[in-house]
Every structure is written in structure tokens, then in C-alpha cells.
Enzyme design. Structure first.
Site, mmCIF file in Angstrom:
data_model
loop_
_atom_site.group_PDB
_atom_site.id
_atom_site.type_symbol
_atom_site.label_atom_id
_atom_site.label_comp_id
_atom_site.label_asym_id
_atom_site.label_seq_id
_atom_site.Cartn_x
_atom_site.Cartn_y
_atom_site.Cartn_z
ATOM 1 C CB ALA A 8 8.696 -17.856 -17.327
ATOM 2 N N GLY A 9 6.843 -14.692 -17.942
ATOM 3 C CA GLY A 9 7.087 -13.339 -18.405
ATOM 4 C C GLY A 9 7.804 -12.537 -17.341
ATOM 5 C CG ASN A 104 -2.953 -7.963 -12.054
ATOM 6 O OD1 ASN A 104 -2.437 -7.922 -10.940
ATOM 7 N ND2 ASN A 104 -2.283 -7.655 -13.151
ATOM 8 C CE LYS A 203 -1.244 -5.900 -7.489
ATOM 9 N NZ LYS A 203 -0.851 -7.232 -8.015
ATOM 10 C CG ASN A 207 -4.183 -3.645 -9.907
ATOM 11 O OD1 ASN A 207 -3.168 -2.985 -9.983
ATOM 12 N ND2 ASN A 207 -4.169 -4.957 -9.691
ATOM 13 C CB SER A 274 -0.050 -4.885 -16.356
ATOM 14 O OG SER A 274 -1.327 -4.912 -15.722
#
Length: 328
Positions: A8-9, A104, A203, A207, A274
Site C-alpha cells: 500500500a504505497g 507497469n 499505457k 511510459n 516513477s
């Protein structure tokens, strides 16, 4: 419905806070360190669009073995962290339950429903996920949601709220529908797709340029215009991705304009992807899921990836340096 947010970041904390606030599920959290300590004491807090919401979970722990069997486990850890949790994750699932991976890049379970091959070696080197968890336990996920941990236990959400869920086999399933429904009730825009891999490619178009080039240059997206050739290199990386995707069965060339897909424009505020955040913090990065597997797909299908071939070794070197620093 018992739901565990495993990792749970920033992204997982967003989901946890909304699910807790909605009250339609019994929510447990697996986290660690100061973040876990704060959640145990005060709960998880989310700041989003002028609202503050969240609350205390049913349980918060760094040991998933202490939790009861779960109906859904939402995994928001980064790709390189996943093999280590394969066995404890399997033990956490109730019979017929799913592990929903929001990661990702290309997922470790890519071959499930496509071929008889097992895990992708770059993403699951020892086959632990395929063997100890099993791809039949998996729901695929793609998330568009920008979040940051602003202090332990506190998440700030800045943009995006799209959570795409699908079976790797492409089948319709009650468990995918149930996951999307509980997300929607919590204000998370859950949707089910019959082609989760296409959602992954869409996505990854965003990225493949932003993450590696920001990490290598230390320039956030809002400063790319200072060195225009960086954006040009980003366009080339997107073109190579499109060719690799087409070669393995997903043709996005009719819908994706590489030049328009580079996420940095002059005068537009730029974020910190990220991989840049991980590089600056000296943490391991999602190199193989975002970049390395694209090169592997290209080599398997005879597609040339000259820009990726240059960027990837530098990323791997930076990642190796970060990992060595973590050991010290």
C-alpha cells in the site's frame, strides 16, 4: 468481501483509502516501515480533489501470513519485487480468489492464455510466480492514477482515476466484474476489458519514453523542452515499441501518433515519473518490465530496436548501481 492491498504505497494507498471510506469491504493492508506504523496508528489518509478521506483498515501488517484468506488481493508492488511474494501471496488467497496485479509495463503472466510457455524470464527469472502462485490466480490490471506519499500514512492524489481490469485469457468472469464493481462503489473508476494486454500497450506508450529518459537525464517532463533532442529520442522509443507490439499481435499504429504521444510539451508542467523518483532515491527500478522485455520481444520476432538497445544497458547499469547502494 475481504480485500487486501498488498504493497500500500502511493497507488495502493489511494485504493486502500477509498475502499476503507466506502465501507463495502473488509480492507487489510500489507505495508512496511514508517508507512505501516503510521497506518496502524492513524489509518490511511487520502487527499484528492479538495477532499480528505480514508480511515483505519481491518488489519495492517508486514506479514501476510497473519491475515485471514482474502477474496481479492490487489498487488501494487513494482514488477521486480513480485517473485519474492509468490508463495505468501498464494497462501493469502481464498479458494477461487484472484490476485489483481496493477503493475507497469509487460506483466510476468504475459504467456497465460497465449502459449504453452511459462513466465517471461526477465520478469520471473526462477519461475517462482508461475510455479508458486500460478497464472490461473491472476487478474491483470492497468492503472492511470498519479499519487505520492507526502508523509507516512498520507497519500496525495494529483491526477487520473482509471483502473482497468481483465482476465489474461480474455474471458468474461464474475471475479473481474466483482473487482470492478467494488472499485466503482469506492469512487475508483473500475472497468473491465476483454483485452488487458492492449490496455497494457496503451499505457506503455506513455511510459517507454518518460520513465527511462527522465531517469537517465534526471530531467522531469516539464524540462524536456530545454533539450529538444530528448523528446526526439522519446518519439523513436515509442516507434520501436509500436513495432514490437505489432510483431507480437497488437497493432496500435492506427491509433497512436508517436510524436503526439511524447508526454512533454513546452510550457506544460511536467511530472516526475516513477523511474525518475526511484533513480533519485537510489531504489531499484522497473527496467525489465518497461524496457527490457520490449527488446526481448523485438529479438524474438526480428524487429530492430536500436534506440532501446542503447538506452537499456545504461538503465541496467544505473539500476545495478542503485541495488548495490541499497545493499551497502
Amino acid at each position: 468481501m475481504k480485500i487486501c492491498i498488498f504493497g500500500a504505497g502511493a497507488v495502493g494507498g489511494n485504493a486502500a483509502a477509498r475502499l476503507i471510506a466506502a465501507g463495502d469491504a473488509e480492507v487489510s493492508i500489507v505495508a512496511r516501515g514508517a508507512h505501516l506504523a503510521a497506518i496502524r496508528e492513524k489509518g490511511v489518509t487520502l487527499h484528492t480533489e479538495g477532499q480528505t478521506l480514508g480511515g483505519k483498515p481491518f488489519a495492517a501488517t508486514d506479514d501476510p501470513a497473519t491475515l485471514p484468506p482474502q477474496d481479492l488481493v490487489v498487488v501494487t508492488l513494482k514488477a521486480h519485487s513480485l517473485p519474492a511474494i509468490a508463495a505468501p501471496l498464494k497462501a493469502l488467497l481464498a479458494p477461487g480468489a484472484a490476485a489483481l496485479f496493477f503493475t507497469n509495463g509487460v506483466p510476468w503472466w504475459w504467456n497465460h492464455g497465449l502459449s504453452e510457455d511459462g513466465s517471461l524470464p526477465l520478469l520471473d527469472p526462477e519461475g517462482r510466480l508461475w510455479r508458486d502462485l500460478g497464472p490461473e490466480s491472476v487478474l491483470g490490471g492497468v492503472v492511470y492514477s498519479a499519487n505520492a506519499i507526502t508523509e507516512p500514512g498520507v497519500i496525495t492524489h494529483s491526477a487520473g482515476n482509471r483502473w482497468i481490469i481483465g482476465e489474461p485469457t480474455g474471458d468474461a468472469s464474475p471475479r473481474a466484474d466483482a473487482a470492478a464493481e467494488v472499485f466503482r462503489k469506492a469512487g475508483l473508476n473500475g472497468e473491465v476489458t476483454a483485452d488487458i494486454r492492449r490496455a497494457m500497450w496503451e499505457k506503455l506508450v506513455l511510459n517507454i519514453a518518460a520513465n527511462p529518459l527522465c531517469a537517465l537525464t534526471r530531467l522531469p517532463l516539464g524540462r524536456w523542452h530545454e533539450v529538444p533532442a530528448i523528446a526526439d529520442l522519446g518519439v523513436t522509443l515509442i516507434r520501436e515499441l509500436l513495432e514490437a507490439a505489432k510483431a507480437v499481435g497488437w497493432d496500435l499504429t492506427a491509433t497512436v501518433d508517436p510524436a503526439a504521444s511524447v508526454p512533454a510539451k513546452p510550457g506544460r508542467p511536467g511530472g516526475r515519473p516513477s523511474m525518475l523518483q526511484d533513480a533519485e532515491a537510489g531504489r531499484p527500478m522497473e527496467v525489465e518490465a518497461i524496457v527490457g522485455q520490449l527488446q526481448a520481444f523485438g529479438r524474438d520476432t526480428g524487429v530492430a530496436t536500436p534506440a532501446i538497445d542503447v538506452v537499456l544497458p545504461m538503465l541496467r547499469a544505473l539500476d545495478a548501481s542503485n541495488r548495490e547502494a541499497v545493499k551497502v
